[in-house]
Design a protein around this motif. Structure first.
Motif, mmCIF file in Angstrom:
data_model
loop_
_atom_site.group_PDB
_atom_site.id
_atom_site.type_symbol
_atom_site.label_atom_id
_atom_site.label_comp_id
_atom_site.label_asym_id
_atom_site.label_seq_id
_atom_site.Cartn_x
_atom_site.Cartn_y
_atom_site.Cartn_z
ATOM 1 N N ALA A 154 0.834 -1.204 0.000
ATOM 2 C CA ALA A 154 0.000 0.000 0.000
ATOM 3 C C ALA A 154 0.868 1.254 0.000
ATOM 4 N N LEU A 155 1.952 1.225 0.778
ATOM 5 C CA LEU A 155 2.863 2.368 0.832
ATOM 6 C C LEU A 155 3.536 2.589 -0.522
ATOM 7 N N MET A 156 3.996 1.516 -1.154
ATOM 8 C CA MET A 156 4.657 1.636 -2.441
ATOM 9 C C MET A 156 3.696 2.160 -3.507
ATOM 10 N N TYR A 157 2.467 1.659 -3.491
ATOM 11 C CA TYR A 157 1.487 2.109 -4.476
ATOM 12 C C TYR A 157 1.227 3.612 -4.309
ATOM 13 N N LYS A 195 4.491 10.302 -6.718
ATOM 14 C CA LYS A 195 5.683 10.589 -7.511
ATOM 15 C C LYS A 195 5.304 10.893 -8.950
ATOM 16 N N ARG A 196 4.351 10.117 -9.478
ATOM 17 C CA ARG A 196 3.918 10.307 -10.865
ATOM 18 C C ARG A 196 3.270 11.671 -11.067
ATOM 19 N N ASP A 197 2.610 12.161 -10.037
ATOM 20 C CA ASP A 197 1.929 13.449 -10.129
ATOM 21 C C ASP A 197 2.832 14.617 -9.728
ATOM 22 N N ASN A 198 4.146 14.314 -9.537
ATOM 23 C CA ASN A 198 5.133 15.342 -9.192
ATOM 24 C C ASN A 198 4.775 16.085 -7.910
ATOM 25 N N GLU A 199 4.195 15.363 -6.979
ATOM 26 C CA GLU A 199 3.878 15.974 -5.687
ATOM 27 C C GLU A 199 5.171 16.176 -4.892
ATOM 28 N N LYS A 200 5.172 17.200 -4.042
ATOM 29 C CA LYS A 200 6.312 17.425 -3.173
ATOM 30 C C LYS A 200 6.335 16.380 -2.058
ATOM 31 N N LEU A 201 7.540 15.953 -1.712
ATOM 32 C CA LEU A 201 7.735 14.976 -0.643
ATOM 33 C C LEU A 201 6.783 13.780 -0.800
ATOM 34 N N PRO A 202 6.871 13.059 -1.922
ATOM 35 C CA PRO A 202 5.929 11.967 -2.191
ATOM 36 C C PRO A 202 5.955 10.855 -1.145
ATOM 37 N N PHE A 203 7.140 10.570 -0.588
ATOM 38 C CA PHE A 203 7.205 9.487 0.400
ATOM 39 C C PHE A 203 6.456 9.858 1.671
#
Length: 339
Positions: free
Chosen positions: A277-280, A286-294
């Motif tokens: 779930a975390l990886m998904y 990340k794909r949406d270029n969000e800041k701090l995706p993790f």
């Protein structure tokens, strides 16, 4: 915002789709053998029961468009025992789905009471729904005045308001008729931890010369897995089979040795779901270029967890938590599989 909601929703589906809703102290080798094996002429018997495809489809597991757990995934312990030289097919009763009715389970246990003697070993396993019902005789309140429920398993023909369920009192009575040397009782269902009462004067299913393996905390719901089926059953079967370790070199895998493998494998299965779930979520952010995706992915999974628990408490009155435990009432090792 839409992507975040979608990510959160898919996490919930991944983690909730398999929810089971409610409806070794060391001994000398000689001592272990004398306790677990009787006079050395022990015969091994088992009643293995599982249900995911109920008479009323509203109780089927898992919910939703996916089919219930396959017969093969519910028969893994059966196959593991048959691979061992000390187990014989005619001594194992396997009840799956429509065969796992209330009467079918009662008849199988009563049959075993006439076949098993004081030198023999007996195993019972249940994988399916578990529930709580009103404690009509008040035996639970004797030890806990706030406890007004009996725990119960829900066979194939379970009906409304607990009709046809088999309570812990019923189970204890049926098990007590089987006069064996030692007994393993395995329960993978909601509220299974409540089948064990720590008070020595209780009438739950635990007792002397009985080992009880359960999959949840006493007041919690359980969860199966779309990928692994019954995670505790599979982990325990691995502990008896492919991953089994004869720690003391006596040529046997005991229930206690198998559980040493079971618990970490069981916990690993839950960890893998959360990691997926975390990886998904991370990939989506990340794909949406969000800041701090993790960090956003961690936040999404954290929110998913609390949404699951809130949903569980709101609709079923109990939190959801898988937790493998073993209550060991045997003075020595319970030898199960000969190598």
């Amino acid at each position: 915002m839409y992507k975040k909601v979608l990510s959160l929703g898919l996490c919930c589906i991944l983690l909730c789709s398999g929810m089971l809703v409610p409806f070794a102290a060391s001994q000398s080798e000689e001592r272990r053998a004398s306790i677990a094996m009787g006079d050395g002429q022990s015969t091994y018997y088992a009643v293995l029961v599982g249900c995911s495809d109920y008479e009323s489809s509203r109780y089927d597991l898992p919910k939703g468009p996916l089919p219930p757990i396959s017969v093969e995934k519910m028969s893994v312990l059966y196959e593991t025992l048959l691979d061992a030289p000390n187990w014989e097919e005619q001594n194992i009763i396997l009840l799956i789905n429509e065969e796992a009715s209330r009467q079918g389970i009662v008849d199988a246990l009563e049959e075993m009471s006439g076949r098993v003697d004081e030198n023999d070993i007996f195993v019972f396993s249940w994988c399916g729904h578990g529930t709580r019902i009103e404690d009509v005789d008040g035996d639970e309140a004797v030890f806990d005045e706030d406890d007004c429920f009996d725990e119960a398993i829900c066979p194939y023909d379970i009906g409304e308001d607990g009709v046809n369920c088999i309570s812990d009192d019923d189970l204890d009575s049926l098990f007590s008729q089987i006069q064996c040397s030692s007994m393993l009782l395995f329960f993978e269902c909601c509220f299974s931890g409540g089948l064990v009462e720590k008070n020595s004067d209780s009438v739950d299913v635990d007792g002397q010369n009985r080992i009880v393996v359960t999959s949840t905390k006493p007041d919690c719901l359980g969860r199966m897995s779309l990928l692994f089926g019954w995670p505790l059953l599979n982990a325990f079967s691995l502990g008896l089979g492919q991953m089994g370790r004869d720690s003391n070199g006596d040529g046997w895998i005991s229930a206690q040795e198998a559980f040493c493998i079971t618990k970490p494998v069981f916990n690993l299965e839950s960890s893998m779901l959360w990691a997926a779930a975390l990886m998904y979520s991370y990939v989506q952010f990340k794909r949406d270029n969000e800041k701090l995706p993790f960090l956003q992915a961690c936040s999404s999974v954290y929110m998913t967890y609390w949404m699951m628990q809130s949903f569980s408490l709101l609709f079923y009155g109990a939190a959801m938590r898988n937790y493998a435990s073993m209550d060991d009432g045997c003075a020595g090792e319970l030898l199960l599989v000969e190598l």
